[in-house]
Design an enzyme around this catalytic site. Structure first.
Site, PDB file in Angstrom:
ATOM      1  N   THR A   1       0.785   3.976 -10.206  1.00 30.42           N
ATOM      2  CA  THR A   1      -0.005   4.758 -11.159  1.00 30.42           C
ATOM      3  C   THR A   1       0.752   5.087 -12.280  1.00 30.42           C
ATOM      4  O   THR A   1       1.934   5.051 -12.493  1.00 30.42           O
ATOM      5  CB  THR A   1      -0.555   5.680 -10.241  1.00 30.42           C
ATOM      6  OG1 THR A   1      -0.895   5.311  -9.111  1.00 30.42           O
ATOM      7  CG2 THR A   1      -1.639   6.618 -10.985  1.00 30.42           C
TER       8      THR A   1
ATOM      9  N   SER B   1      -7.579   9.204  -2.395  1.00 32.58           N
ATOM     10  CA  SER B   1      -6.251   9.073  -3.403  1.00 32.58           C
ATOM     11  C   SER B   1      -5.847  10.068  -3.158  1.00 32.58           C
ATOM     12  O   SER B   1      -6.130  11.244  -2.568  1.00 32.58           O
ATOM     13  CB  SER B   1      -7.102   8.816  -4.769  1.00 32.58           C
ATOM     14  OG  SER B   1      -5.984   9.128  -5.670  1.00 32.58           O
ATOM     15  N   SER B   2      -4.484  10.253  -3.821  1.00 32.52           N
ATOM     16  CA  SER B   2      -3.521  11.480  -3.795  1.00 32.52           C
ATOM     17  C   SER B   2      -3.291  11.847  -5.315  1.00 32.52           C
ATOM     18  O   SER B   2      -2.561  12.825  -5.523  1.00 32.52           O
ATOM     19  CB  SER B   2      -2.205  11.219  -3.304  1.00 32.52           C
ATOM     20  OG  SER B   2      -2.361  10.695  -1.762  1.00 32.52           O
TER      21      SER B   2
ATOM     22  N   ARG C   1     -12.929   6.708  -9.507  1.00 31.12           N
ATOM     23  CA  ARG C   1     -12.334   5.723  -8.329  1.00 31.12           C
ATOM     24  C   ARG C   1     -12.876   4.563  -8.217  1.00 31.12           C
ATOM     25  O   ARG C   1     -14.122   4.395  -8.370  1.00 31.12           O
ATOM     26  CB  ARG C   1     -12.145   6.800  -7.159  1.00 31.12           C
ATOM     27  CG  ARG C   1     -11.437   6.065  -6.050  1.00 31.12           C
ATOM     28  CD  ARG C   1     -10.095   5.923  -6.320  1.00 31.12           C
ATOM     29  NE  ARG C   1      -9.298   5.773  -4.824  1.00 31.12           N
ATOM     30  CZ  ARG C   1      -8.163   5.345  -4.748  1.00 31.12           C
ATOM     31  NH1 ARG C   1      -7.448   5.012  -5.904  1.00 31.12           N
ATOM     32  NH2 ARG C   1      -7.284   5.455  -3.620  1.00 31.12           N
TER      33      ARG C   1
ATOM     34  N   ASP D   1      -6.097   1.520   0.186  1.00 31.87           N
ATOM     35  CA  ASP D   1      -5.768   2.771   0.538  1.00 31.87           C
ATOM     36  C   ASP D   1      -6.573   3.473   1.324  1.00 31.87           C
ATOM     37  O   ASP D   1      -6.280   4.577   1.875  1.00 31.87           O
ATOM     38  CB  ASP D   1      -6.062   3.611  -0.992  1.00 31.87           C
ATOM     39  CG  ASP D   1      -4.967   3.820  -1.858  1.00 31.87           C
ATOM     40  OD1 ASP D   1      -3.579   3.504  -1.456  1.00 31.87           O
ATOM     41  OD2 ASP D   1      -4.758   4.237  -2.929  1.00 31.87           O
TER      42      ASP D   1
ATOM     43  N   GLY E   1       2.705   7.912  -8.285  1.00 29.75           N
ATOM     44  CA  GLY E   1       3.527   8.055  -7.262  1.00 29.75           C
ATOM     45  C   GLY E   1       2.963   8.047  -5.921  1.00 29.75           C
ATOM     46  O   GLY E   1       3.596   8.217  -4.937  1.00 29.75           O
ATOM     47  N   GLY E   2       1.700   7.468  -6.003  1.00 31.74           N
ATOM     48  CA  GLY E   2       1.256   7.231  -4.656  1.00 31.74           C
ATOM     49  C   GLY E   2       1.150   8.804  -3.886  1.00 31.74           C
ATOM     50  O   GLY E   2       0.636   9.739  -4.375  1.00 31.74           O
TER      51      GLY E   2
ATOM     52  N   THR F   1      -4.774   4.301 -12.500  1.00 29.29           N
ATOM     53  CA  THR F   1      -3.824   3.273 -11.458  1.00 29.29           C
ATOM     54  C   THR F   1      -4.564   1.979 -11.389  1.00 29.29           C
ATOM     55  O   THR F   1      -5.977   1.853 -11.533  1.00 29.29           O
ATOM     56  CB  THR F   1      -3.845   4.104 -10.215  1.00 29.29           C
ATOM     57  OG1 THR F   1      -2.839   3.278  -9.291  1.00 29.29           O
ATOM     58  CG2 THR F   1      -5.090   4.293  -9.521  1.00 29.29           C
TER      59      THR F   1
END
EC number: 2.3.2.2
Length: 613
Positions: free
Chosen positions: A417, A483-484, A118, A459, A504-505, A435
């Site tokens: 992403t 993050s997701s 990340r 984010d 897809g967030g 992403t």
């Protein structure tokens, strides 16, 4: 430094030669956008066979991974090759300027490992960095299209560490297929043109982005050939010098210069805010090994990514909630109702508790406990939908999980992403989500380097979601935004059964969860589970839904329970879609089925090394 332009279609041999030989300080005119006769590689949504497999959103990328497998590489090698190729052909979703998370199953040790790649905030980032002079959050558009939104990229460090720890080839070898695609070009399809068109206004604000993605000031033509020699040179530099070229070298200096002084075009709609990144921030970056999340569901072990991602904890908590009910294909409406309610509840808890574990005491173990899942399940009624926003519960005191309180709305998270899965002949498996956040990231291309910079720092929660309550996802120096991303591997008796993930967030979490429910509870085959209409409930007053669901008989039955539906937004393309799954399912006698989207995002690409006939 002046900007190198990306060539779009084969023009004269002399013009192409000049383009490839010119230095990065020269500006070349892009050839005219004539249509090529060449067709792109064919897309196939399902492939079954042996020897290894790759699934991604793009056939050029899947073919790059398969090439590495064919030459004896393992799943990690193939994943890096596929990911770097996605940086060429899916540049608005991933690339050198972004980050991501990798989940790896090691067949030799039968253990699951994860890498946190990340992006991080610069040292100069403060908790009020996304507030204006009056203390109000910046408008989302102003924050996204700026140097301020750019986090320190983690993708190249992830590639190098994954190859060093688990791979069999060098970074230089893994990058070869992608470098060739960047040099030779790829055939522009409807999806690439549509995504460019969706970003056209943003892209025109930055000279380097206009020069690369709007050749001669126009949208790329479907059927034309898009080349990116700047990115090819960047990949060659990474191959020669390793990722030090970014974190300690010339590429990094160009990134910092671009972040601090975005290359604005004359007549730009707005002045992009400068970023806070410095060379020391790049030098500090590391991709981190973390413990995977783990829960059990129907006797299977479900592994995913832990914090700084909320993917593993949120999918895991939702599965633990669902484990208290009997979901069946015999009553699809009830199954969907419970899926939506479990997602609603787990999202309330996600927003309160999950952040970067280096800065917050994230109760990961407690969020994933069966006791907490059972306590939260008591909120669900079989005949009536809950009302959002729900308040979170404290997983350290699960006895309070059934309390009725009101919470706060879901924070912003970009919808883009990309995701890939890979396996090899030895049984190793990779599930990897990467992403640059928004489709098109920050919209800022690094001049002469051929890649877009992320806008991942948006984010962060710009301000606390609840006044007086600690927020684990506020900005901070060196911090990783929540993050997701939910790259997931499912084991049966210690061996891989499935690998799945999606872009897809925040809808990544619901997409992965619904795919698992479709496959494990509703008895669908994996291709059917991927293709089924999607719903996404994220502790909101309305549930986002795809058109096919809105036309289904289940809609009215769920509405009678109090569910409210709204058409999903147009995230990747002009079509309203939720997610874009890439998945694998492992079969007896060493066979594997690779699955990609049949339609979403233009359809994905599933490939196996030795296809069954």
């Amino acid at each position: 430094m002046a900007v190198r332009r990306a060539a779009v279609v084969a023009a004269s041999a002399a013009a192409l030669s000049l383009s490839l030989l010119a230095t990065s300080c020269q500006i070349n005119s892009a050839p005219s956008a004539a249509v090529t006769k060449e067709r792109p590689p064919a897309k196939k949504a399902v492939a079954t066979g042996s020897g290894g497999a790759v699934s991604s959103v793009n056939p050029y990328a899947s073919r790059a991974g398969l090439e590495v497998l064919r030459k004896g590489g393992n799943a990690v090698d193939a994943a890096v090759a596929t990911a770097s190729a996605l940086g060429v052909v899916e540049p608005y979703s991933a690339g050198v300027g972004g980050g991501g998370y990798m989940v790896f199953y090691d067949a030799k040790t039968k253990k699951v490992h994860t890498l946190d790649g990340r992006e991080t905030a610069p040292r100069g980032m403060r908790k009020d960095s996304f507030l204006d002079s009056s203390g109000k959050p910046l408008p989302t558009e102003d924050a996204i299209n700026s140097g301020l939104s750019v986090g320190v990229p983690g993708t190249p460090a992830t590639w190098q560490k994954a190859l060093k720890d688990w791979g069999t080839v060098s970074l230089a070898k893994a990058l070869r297929p992608a470098t060739r695609i960047a040099d030779d070009g790829f055939v522009v399809n409807d999806e690439f043109r549509a995504q460019t068109a969706m970003n056209e206004k943003r892209f025109r604000d930055f000279t380097s982005t206009t020069d690369l993605f709007l050749p001669k000031g126009k949208l790329p033509v479907v059927g034309s050939r898009f080349r990116n020699p700047d990115l090819a040179r960047t990949y060659r530099l990474l191959a020669q010098k390793g990722v030090d070229a970014l974190y300690h070298g010339d590429v990094g200096r160009d990134v910092v210069r671009t972040v601090q002084k975005p290359p604005m075009a004359a007549g730009a709609r707005h002045k992009a805010r400068p970023g806070l990144m410095k060379a020391a921030d790049l030098a500090d970056y590391t991709a981190k090994r973390r413990d995977p999340t783990r829960t059990t569901y129907h006797g299977l072990d479900v592994y995913s990514m832990g914090p700084s991602s909320a993917g593993g904890t949120t999918v895991g908590e939702a599965l633990n909630i669902l484990g208290n009910f009997h979901l069946s294909e015999k009553d699809k409406t009830q199954a969907l109702h419970h899926y939506l309610e479990a997602s609603r509840i787990s999202f309330a808890d996600r927003n309160r508790w999950v952040g970067d574990p280096a800065f917050s005491d994230v109760p990961t173990k407690q969020l994933l406990s069966k006791e907490f899942g059972k306590a939260r399940a008591c909120r669900i009624r079989s005949d009536k939908a809950l009302t959002s926003p729900l308040a979170p519960a404290d997983p350290r005191h699960p006895d309070a999980g059934c309390d009725l309180k009101t919470g706060n709305k879901q924070p912003h998270e970009g919808p883009s992403t990309t995701h890939l899965v890979a396996s090899d002949r030895w049984g190793n498996v990779v599930s990897y989500t990467l992403t640059i956040e928004q489709t098109g990231g920050s919209a800022i291309t690094v001049p002469g380097r051929g890649f877009l910079l992320n806008n991942e720092l948006t984010d962060f929660d710009f301000a606390p979601l609840t006044k007086g309550t600690p927020d684990p996802n506020l900005p901070g120096p060196g911090k990783r935004p929540r993050s997701s991303m939910s790259p997931t591997i499912v084991l049966r008796d210690g061996k891989p059964m499935m690998a799945v993930g999606s872009p897809g967030g925040a809808t990544i979490i619901t997409t992965v969860l619904q795919t698992l429910v479709n496959r494990l509870d509703l008895g669908m085959s994996l291709p059917a589970a991927v293709a089924a209409p999607r719903l996404s409930q994220r502790n909101q007053t309305e549930t986002e839904a795809e058109p096919a669901f809105l036309d289904s008989p289940e809609r009215k039955k769920l509405e009678a329970m109090g569910h409210r539906f709204v058409l999903a937004p147009k995230a990747f393309t002009p079509s309203p879609e939720i997610g874009a799954v890439a998945a694998l399912e492992f079969l007896p006698r060493g066979k594997v089925t690779a699955v990609a989207e049949p339609k979403r995002r233009g359809g994905g690409s599933a490939m196996v090394l030795h296809e069954s006939r």
